[in-house]
Design an enzyme around this catalytic site. Sequence first.
Site, mmCIF file in Angstrom:
data_model
loop_
_atom_site.group_PDB
_atom_site.id
_atom_site.type_symbol
_atom_site.label_atom_id
_atom_site.label_comp_id
_atom_site.label_asym_id
_atom_site.label_seq_id
_atom_site.Cartn_x
_atom_site.Cartn_y
_atom_site.Cartn_z
ATOM 1 N N CYS A 133 0.840 -1.194 0.000
ATOM 2 C CA CYS A 133 0.000 0.000 0.000
ATOM 3 C C CYS A 133 0.880 1.250 0.000
ATOM 4 O O CYS A 133 1.430 1.642 1.037
ATOM 5 C CB CYS A 133 -0.935 0.009 1.201
ATOM 6 N N CYS A 149 -0.169 4.122 2.443
ATOM 7 C CA CYS A 149 0.106 3.819 3.851
ATOM 8 C C CYS A 149 1.601 3.841 4.144
ATOM 9 O O CYS A 149 2.016 4.350 5.185
ATOM 10 C CB CYS A 149 -0.511 2.473 4.229
#
Length: 175
Positions: A135, A138
């Site tokens: 991700c 993130c």
Amino acid sequence: MASLEVVRGELADAHRDTRLNLQSVLESGSLTPEQRWGVAVACAFAARNEKLKEAILHEARQALGEKAEPVVEDARAAASLMGMNNVYYRFRHMVGKESYSTKRAGLRMNRLVQVLTNKVDFELVCLAVSAINGCEMCVQSHEKVVIEGGLSEDQVHDAVRIASVVHAAAVGLES
């Protein structure tokens, strides 16, 4: 329960580099023992190999003694939260539509601020799991928080090295 040494020995010759790296990334570097084992435990949960997870949990508990349980519980929480957040935020990033970016996530994430160890270490663990889960949003968000929280790029680098090797070990044990 197999020790980490036994698990390393179960990696086939094709995974020799992983076997050697698994030992080296957990023995040294710029991370505190709590950071190192928190990252390793969370990444073992994220990698989803039961034998590897149990071995790393055992080693973490031995290495950290009475300090182990808060580290393990934060690692468990980080793996779970990133399992959720990484899917959600990776979707928003991959779709690339502004309309999704403006929507409220509506997902409970209270554990991010109710840590048992400390906020910066928890964020470092989340960063490592987010690297495994791929991700980008993130990873960038957690990296910013840990750097602003006083950790170095070397510490970030060492955490991601642990994540990559733990993930590789899980792949190796499954193949």
